[in-house]
Design a protein around this motif. Structure first.
Motif, PDB file in Angstrom:
ATOM      1  N   PHE A  35       0.833  -1.203   0.000  1.00 50.93           N
ATOM      2  CA  PHE A  35       0.000   0.000   0.000  1.00 50.93           C
ATOM      3  C   PHE A  35       0.861   1.244   0.000  1.00 50.93           C
ATOM      4  O   PHE A  35       2.030   1.211   0.394  1.00 50.93           O
ATOM      5  CB  PHE A  35      -0.962   0.009   1.194  1.00 50.93           C
ATOM      6  N   SER A  36       0.279   2.315  -0.466  1.00 52.72           N
ATOM      7  CA  SER A  36       0.949   3.603  -0.507  1.00 52.72           C
ATOM      8  C   SER A  36      -0.130   4.663  -0.682  1.00 52.72           C
ATOM      9  O   SER A  36      -1.216   4.358  -1.165  1.00 52.72           O
ATOM     10  CB  SER A  36       1.920   3.638  -1.690  1.00 52.72           C
ATOM     11  N   SER A  42      -6.476   9.203  -1.710  1.00 49.81           N
ATOM     12  CA  SER A  42      -5.542   8.617  -2.669  1.00 49.81           C
ATOM     13  C   SER A  42      -4.671   7.562  -1.992  1.00 49.81           C
ATOM     14  O   SER A  42      -3.456   7.698  -1.924  1.00 49.81           O
ATOM     15  CB  SER A  42      -4.670   9.718  -3.280  1.00 49.81           C
ATOM     16  N   VAL A  43      -5.312   6.513  -1.495  1.00 45.63           N
ATOM     17  CA  VAL A  43      -4.585   5.399  -0.887  1.00 45.63           C
ATOM     18  C   VAL A  43      -4.678   4.222  -1.845  1.00 45.63           C
ATOM     19  O   VAL A  43      -5.770   3.797  -2.222  1.00 45.63           O
ATOM     20  CB  VAL A  43      -5.169   5.020   0.490  1.00 45.63           C
ATOM     21  N   GLY A  65       9.950  -6.326  -7.632  1.00 44.13           N
ATOM     22  CA  GLY A  65       9.718  -5.003  -8.176  1.00 44.13           C
ATOM     23  C   GLY A  65       9.181  -3.985  -7.183  1.00 44.13           C
ATOM     24  O   GLY A  65       8.973  -2.824  -7.550  1.00 44.13           O
ATOM     25  N   LEU A  66       8.953  -4.389  -5.942  1.00 41.10           N
ATOM     26  CA  LEU A  66       8.453  -3.438  -4.950  1.00 41.10           C
ATOM     27  C   LEU A  66       9.436  -2.289  -4.768  1.00 41.10           C
ATOM     28  O   LEU A  66      10.637  -2.508  -4.642  1.00 41.10           O
ATOM     29  CB  LEU A  66       8.228  -4.131  -3.606  1.00 41.10           C
ATOM     30  N   ARG A  67       8.898  -1.086  -4.757  1.00 39.66           N
ATOM     31  CA  ARG A  67       9.699   0.123  -4.564  1.00 39.66           C
ATOM     32  C   ARG A  67       8.949   1.037  -3.604  1.00 39.66           C
ATOM     33  O   ARG A  67       7.722   1.024  -3.567  1.00 39.66           O
ATOM     34  CB  ARG A  67       9.874   0.877  -5.892  1.00 39.66           C
ATOM     35  N   ARG A  73      -0.235   5.351   5.037  1.00 36.94           N
ATOM     36  CA  ARG A  73      -1.527   5.536   5.704  1.00 36.94           C
ATOM     37  C   ARG A  73      -2.000   4.150   6.136  1.00 36.94           C
ATOM     38  O   ARG A  73      -2.767   3.489   5.449  1.00 36.94           O
ATOM     39  CB  ARG A  73      -2.519   6.215   4.762  1.00 36.94           C
ATOM     40  N   MET A  74      -1.511   3.690   7.289  1.00 33.53           N
ATOM     41  CA  MET A  74      -1.702   2.307   7.724  1.00 33.53           C
ATOM     42  C   MET A  74      -3.145   1.934   8.017  1.00 33.53           C
ATOM     43  O   MET A  74      -3.558   0.822   7.727  1.00 33.53           O
ATOM     44  CB  MET A  74      -0.847   2.025   8.960  1.00 33.53           C
TER      45      MET A  74
END
Length: 177
Positions: A35-36, A42-43, A65-67, A73-74
């Motif tokens: 998540f980001s 805009s989550v 590929g995770l970056r 926003r947990m």
């Protein structure tokens, strides 16, 4: 990577692949998501591996590929994962959140962010989804109790220990949860 040292994310990705391989052997069903976000509207919550999907080369490439993207926003991520987990028929529904810090977003900081994350974890537990957090590369912090609740978080001070400790923690969590 600074000075030849692996970053938190690089070690976490390695640990995640090893963890997935072990879960495949054990036969436990699992999914992987990230998540980001930037602000409350805009989550992004994205599935890397769905329940029932095999650990394919494409899934491993998704992990690789995770970056880092935007903010953390947990609360929103925990709520979305709870919606995914709650209807599953399982003896233990476990949401493991791996993080290197505290929630932080544009309008989501400090006590407000901690309270929302704690509330999301409590909501999940009310739906029989056990939220456990593994925090890496920070020292023990009393705010972790406020964030996740007592006995619901584990601190791994050195990220290089994550691959070894993740499987042991999973065994402990699935026995006690």
């Amino acid at each position: 990577m600074a000075g030849g040292q692996a970053t938190v994310l690089e070690v976490a990705k390695e640990a995640l692949v090893l963890f997935c391989e072990a879960l495949q052997v054990v036969g436990d069903s699992y999914a992987i998501a990230g998540f980001s976000g930037t602000g409350r509207h805009s989550v992004d919550y994205f599935t890397i591996k769905a329940f029932g999907e095999a650990l394919t080369p494409a899934v491993k490439a998704g992990i690789s590929g995770l970056r880092p993207h935007r903010s953390t926003r947990m609360g929103a991520a925990i709520r979305h994962a709870t919606v995914q987990l709650a209807p599953l028929s399982s003896r233990v529904r476990l949401l493991i959140l791996v993080s290197d810090g505290f929630p932080n977003d544009l309008d989501y900081k400090g006590d407000h962010a901690i309270a929302d994350t704690r509330r999301a974890a409590q909501e999940a537990r009310a739906r029989q989804v056990h939220v456990k957090a593994i925090t890496v590369n920070i020292g023990s912090d009393p705010r972790l109790d406020a964030l996740y609740g007592r006995n619901h978080h584990y601190v791994i001070g050195d990220v290089r220990d994550l691959p070894d400790k993740l499987l042991r923690l999973y065994g402990l969590l699935t026995r006690r949860s």
